[in-house]
Design a protein around this motif. Structure first.
Motif, mmCIF file in Angstrom:
data_model
loop_
_atom_site.group_PDB
_atom_site.id
_atom_site.type_symbol
_atom_site.label_atom_id
_atom_site.label_comp_id
_atom_site.label_asym_id
_atom_site.label_seq_id
_atom_site.Cartn_x
_atom_site.Cartn_y
_atom_site.Cartn_z
ATOM 1 N N THR A 50 0.859 -1.179 0.000
ATOM 2 C CA THR A 50 0.000 0.000 0.000
ATOM 3 C C THR A 50 0.900 1.235 0.000
ATOM 4 N N ALA A 51 0.295 2.373 -0.261
ATOM 5 C CA ALA A 51 1.064 3.621 -0.241
ATOM 6 C C ALA A 51 1.622 3.873 1.156
ATOM 7 N N GLU A 52 0.847 3.547 2.189
ATOM 8 C CA GLU A 52 1.317 3.751 3.558
ATOM 9 C C GLU A 52 2.496 2.832 3.875
ATOM 10 N N GLU A 53 2.447 1.586 3.426
ATOM 11 C CA GLU A 53 3.568 0.662 3.646
ATOM 12 C C GLU A 53 4.826 1.162 2.940
ATOM 13 N N ALA A 54 4.657 1.703 1.735
ATOM 14 C CA ALA A 54 5.800 2.249 0.995
ATOM 15 C C ALA A 54 6.396 3.451 1.721
ATOM 16 N N ARG A 55 5.525 4.325 2.247
ATOM 17 C CA ARG A 55 6.018 5.483 2.998
ATOM 18 C C ARG A 55 6.744 5.046 4.266
ATOM 19 N N ALA A 56 6.201 4.035 4.941
ATOM 20 C CA ALA A 56 6.846 3.529 6.164
ATOM 21 C C ALA A 56 8.225 2.960 5.839
ATOM 22 N N GLU A 57 8.329 2.233 4.758
ATOM 23 C CA GLU A 57 9.628 1.674 4.353
ATOM 24 C C GLU A 57 10.595 2.796 4.003
ATOM 25 N N ALA A 58 10.125 3.804 3.322
ATOM 26 C CA ALA A 58 10.981 4.921 2.906
ATOM 27 C C ALA A 58 11.500 5.712 4.106
ATOM 28 N N ARG A 59 10.763 5.686 5.217
ATOM 29 C CA ARG A 59 11.186 6.423 6.415
ATOM 30 C C ARG A 59 12.222 5.670 7.239
ATOM 31 N N ARG A 60 12.470 4.406 6.925
ATOM 32 C CA ARG A 60 13.442 3.639 7.707
ATOM 33 C C ARG A 60 14.834 4.255 7.554
ATOM 34 N N PRO A 61 15.627 4.215 8.615
ATOM 35 C CA PRO A 61 16.974 4.800 8.543
ATOM 36 C C PRO A 61 17.898 4.009 7.620
ATOM 37 N N VAL A 62 18.894 4.662 7.120
ATOM 38 C CA VAL A 62 19.813 4.082 6.142
ATOM 39 C C VAL A 62 20.515 2.842 6.685
ATOM 40 N N TRP A 63 20.779 2.778 7.968
ATOM 41 C CA TRP A 63 21.495 1.639 8.547
ATOM 42 C C TRP A 63 20.579 0.445 8.818
ATOM 43 N N ASP A 64 19.275 0.618 8.657
ATOM 44 C CA ASP A 64 18.313 -0.446 8.935
ATOM 45 C C ASP A 64 18.084 -1.268 7.663
ATOM 46 N N VAL A 65 18.965 -2.242 7.453
ATOM 47 C CA VAL A 65 18.854 -3.091 6.267
ATOM 48 C C VAL A 65 18.343 -4.470 6.684
ATOM 49 N N PRO A 66 17.715 -5.202 5.759
ATOM 50 C CA PRO A 66 17.232 -6.547 6.089
ATOM 51 C C PRO A 66 18.369 -7.456 6.550
ATOM 52 N N GLN A 67 18.075 -8.283 7.530
ATOM 53 C CA GLN A 67 19.094 -9.184 8.091
ATOM 54 C C GLN A 67 19.684 -10.119 7.051
ATOM 55 N N ASN A 68 18.870 -10.562 6.084
ATOM 56 C CA ASN A 68 19.403 -11.488 5.085
ATOM 57 C C ASN A 68 20.443 -10.831 4.172
ATOM 58 N N TRP A 69 20.500 -9.513 4.139
ATOM 59 C CA TRP A 69 21.533 -8.811 3.366
ATOM 60 C C TRP A 69 22.896 -8.917 4.034
ATOM 61 N N LEU A 70 22.914 -9.193 5.320
ATOM 62 C CA LEU A 70 24.163 -9.189 6.084
ATOM 63 C C LEU A 70 24.892 -10.522 6.029
ATOM 64 N N ARG A 71 24.342 -11.489 5.388
ATOM 65 C CA ARG A 71 24.961 -12.818 5.319
ATOM 66 C C ARG A 71 25.969 -12.903 4.218
#
Length: 71
Positions: A50-71
């Motif tokens: 949804t548009a709200e979910e997209a806005r919420a994702e866009a507001r996440r801080p730059v250092w907050d990446v998905p855990q699976n990216w860190l493997r």
């Protein structure tokens, strides 16, 4: 709190190369989040957001990446 300690452990385990990797991942996430916020309602529906979910994702801080990216 468990999430924070997991992130700290993951960063420490990666060492100096991990710091660079983490920065690059954060920059990539930020770029993708900027692109996400530009999608119209039809495009968001196509990816199941949804548009709200997209806005919420866009507001996440730059250092907050998905855990699976860190493997």
């Amino acid at each position: 709190m468990a999430q924070v300690s997991t992130n700290i452990r993951a960063a420490r385990d990666l060492g100096n190369a991990g710091v660079v990797k983490r920065i690059l991942l954060g920059l990539s996430a930020a770029r993708q989040r900027r692109q996400l916020i530009e999608l119209d309602d039809r495009q968001l529906r196509d990816i199941g957001l949804t548009a709200e979910e997209a806005r919420a994702e866009a507001r996440r801080p730059v250092w907050d990446v998905p855990q699976n990216w860190l493997r």
